[in-house]
Design a protein around this motif. Structure first.
Motif, PDB file in Angstrom:
ATOM      1  N   ILE A  45       0.825  -1.202   0.000  1.00 60.70           N
ATOM      2  CA  ILE A  45       0.000   0.000   0.000  1.00 60.70           C
ATOM      3  C   ILE A  45       0.865   1.260   0.000  1.00 60.70           C
ATOM      4  O   ILE A  45       0.599   2.202  -0.746  1.00 60.70           O
ATOM      5  CB  ILE A  45      -0.971  -0.016   1.189  1.00 60.70           C
ATOM      6  N   HIS A  46       1.942   1.266   0.795  1.00 64.78           N
ATOM      7  CA  HIS A  46       2.848   2.430   0.812  1.00 64.78           C
ATOM      8  C   HIS A  46       3.529   2.608  -0.540  1.00 64.78           C
ATOM      9  O   HIS A  46       3.684   3.732  -1.020  1.00 64.78           O
ATOM     10  CB  HIS A  46       3.880   2.299   1.926  1.00 64.78           C
ATOM     11  N   SER A  47       3.929   1.499  -1.172  1.00 70.55           N
ATOM     12  CA  SER A  47       4.558   1.577  -2.485  1.00 70.55           C
ATOM     13  C   SER A  47       3.583   2.090  -3.540  1.00 70.55           C
ATOM     14  O   SER A  47       3.955   2.886  -4.407  1.00 70.55           O
ATOM     15  CB  SER A  47       5.090   0.198  -2.887  1.00 70.55           C
ATOM     16  N   LEU A  48       2.346   1.645  -3.474  1.00 64.62           N
ATOM     17  CA  LEU A  48       1.338   2.125  -4.419  1.00 64.62           C
ATOM     18  C   LEU A  48       1.109   3.625  -4.255  1.00 64.62           C
ATOM     19  O   LEU A  48       0.984   4.349  -5.236  1.00 64.62           O
ATOM     20  CB  LEU A  48       0.013   1.371  -4.220  1.00 64.62           C
ATOM     21  N   GLU A  58      -8.007   0.591   2.267  1.00 68.01           N
ATOM     22  CA  GLU A  58      -8.833  -0.041   3.292  1.00 68.01           C
ATOM     23  C   GLU A  58      -8.145  -1.245   3.925  1.00 68.01           C
ATOM     24  O   GLU A  58      -8.451  -1.634   5.040  1.00 68.01           O
ATOM     25  CB  GLU A  58     -10.173  -0.511   2.701  1.00 68.01           C
ATOM     26  N   LEU A  59      -7.198  -1.832   3.209  1.00 70.18           N
ATOM     27  CA  LEU A  59      -6.525  -3.038   3.683  1.00 70.18           C
ATOM     28  C   LEU A  59      -5.286  -2.754   4.520  1.00 70.18           C
ATOM     29  O   LEU A  59      -4.583  -3.683   4.917  1.00 70.18           O
ATOM     30  CB  LEU A  59      -6.150  -3.926   2.487  1.00 70.18           C
ATOM     31  N   ILE A  60      -5.003  -1.498   4.831  1.00 67.45           N
ATOM     32  CA  ILE A  60      -3.776  -1.133   5.548  1.00 67.45           C
ATOM     33  C   ILE A  60      -3.679  -1.810   6.917  1.00 67.45           C
ATOM     34  O   ILE A  60      -2.606  -2.051   7.418  1.00 67.45           O
ATOM     35  CB  ILE A  60      -3.636   0.409   5.676  1.00 67.45           C
ATOM     36  N   ASN A  73      -8.100 -14.918   2.336  1.00 71.61           N
ATOM     37  CA  ASN A  73      -8.999 -13.873   1.845  1.00 71.61           C
ATOM     38  C   ASN A  73      -9.227 -12.832   2.934  1.00 71.61           C
ATOM     39  O   ASN A  73     -10.359 -12.523   3.317  1.00 71.61           O
ATOM     40  CB  ASN A  73     -10.321 -14.443   1.331  1.00 71.61           C
ATOM     41  N   ALA A  74      -8.128 -12.298   3.428  1.00 75.24           N
ATOM     42  CA  ALA A  74      -8.163 -11.338   4.527  1.00 75.24           C
ATOM     43  C   ALA A  74      -9.005 -10.120   4.166  1.00 75.24           C
ATOM     44  O   ALA A  74      -9.048  -9.692   3.018  1.00 75.24           O
ATOM     45  CB  ALA A  74      -6.736 -10.906   4.862  1.00 75.24           C
ATOM     46  N   SER A  75      -9.669  -9.579   5.188  1.00 75.02           N
ATOM     47  CA  SER A  75     -10.507  -8.412   4.944  1.00 75.02           C
ATOM     48  C   SER A  75     -10.348  -7.399   6.068  1.00 75.02           C
ATOM     49  O   SER A  75      -9.925  -7.724   7.174  1.00 75.02           O
ATOM     50  CB  SER A  75     -11.967  -8.829   4.814  1.00 75.02           C
ATOM     51  N   LYS A  79     -13.820  -4.641   3.094  1.00 77.78           N
ATOM     52  CA  LYS A  79     -13.165  -4.945   1.815  1.00 77.78           C
ATOM     53  C   LYS A  79     -12.243  -6.142   2.036  1.00 77.78           C
ATOM     54  O   LYS A  79     -11.614  -6.253   3.081  1.00 77.78           O
ATOM     55  CB  LYS A  79     -12.330  -3.760   1.308  1.00 77.78           C
ATOM     56  N   SER A  80     -12.151  -7.017   1.061  1.00 82.24           N
ATOM     57  CA  SER A  80     -11.238  -8.149   1.173  1.00 82.24           C
ATOM     58  C   SER A  80     -10.212  -8.103   0.050  1.00 82.24           C
ATOM     59  O   SER A  80     -10.404  -7.426  -0.956  1.00 82.24           O
ATOM     60  CB  SER A  80     -12.011  -9.470   1.141  1.00 82.24           C
ATOM     61  N   ILE A  81      -9.137  -8.842   0.234  1.00 81.89           N
ATOM     62  CA  ILE A  81      -8.042  -8.842  -0.743  1.00 81.89           C
ATOM     63  C   ILE A  81      -8.545  -9.341  -2.106  1.00 81.89           C
ATOM     64  O   ILE A  81      -8.078  -8.894  -3.148  1.00 81.89           O
ATOM     65  CB  ILE A  81      -6.842  -9.678  -0.233  1.00 81.89           C
ATOM     66  N   SER A  82      -9.524 -10.231  -2.118  1.00 84.92           N
ATOM     67  CA  SER A  82     -10.037 -10.763  -3.389  1.00 84.92           C
ATOM     68  C   SER A  82     -10.763  -9.700  -4.209  1.00 84.92           C
ATOM     69  O   SER A  82     -10.916  -9.857  -5.416  1.00 84.92           O
ATOM     70  CB  SER A  82     -10.956 -11.953  -3.141  1.00 84.92           C
TER      71      SER A  82
END
Length: 91
Positions: A45-48, A58-60, A73-75, A79-82
């Protein structure tokens, strides 16, 4: 053996393999973003953000590698990674 490091453990007659993903942490920017399984979700996320890309903030809060987050499928924050996964290559 590619980037995987295998260790063989023999403890009380239990045999297992430990796969270390520590060196599989690269992020490549092409027409798409390619991320290796050992990359931490927060690092991705930091790189993006540094590359002016957004959308998965949201996934931070997920304390996992990208590979682990995909496996479970962490959320986080509904929101989930999928929701952000386009394709997966298992080698």
């Amino acid at each position: 053996m590619n980037h995987y490091q295998f260790q063989y453990l023999n403890y009380y007659r239990i045999h297992l393999f430990v796969i270390c993903l520590k060196n599989l942490n690269r992020i490549c920017y092409k027409d798409y973003v390619e991320v290796e399984a050992g990359c931490m979700v927060s690092s991705l996320i930091h790189s993006l953000r540094k590359n002016k890309m957004c959308g998965i903030e949201e996934l931070i809060g997920i304390p996992a590698t990208v590979g682990g987050a995909i496996k479970t499928n962490a959320s986080c924050h509904n929101k989930s990674i999928s929701d952000y996964l386009d394709s997966l290559i298992a080698a």
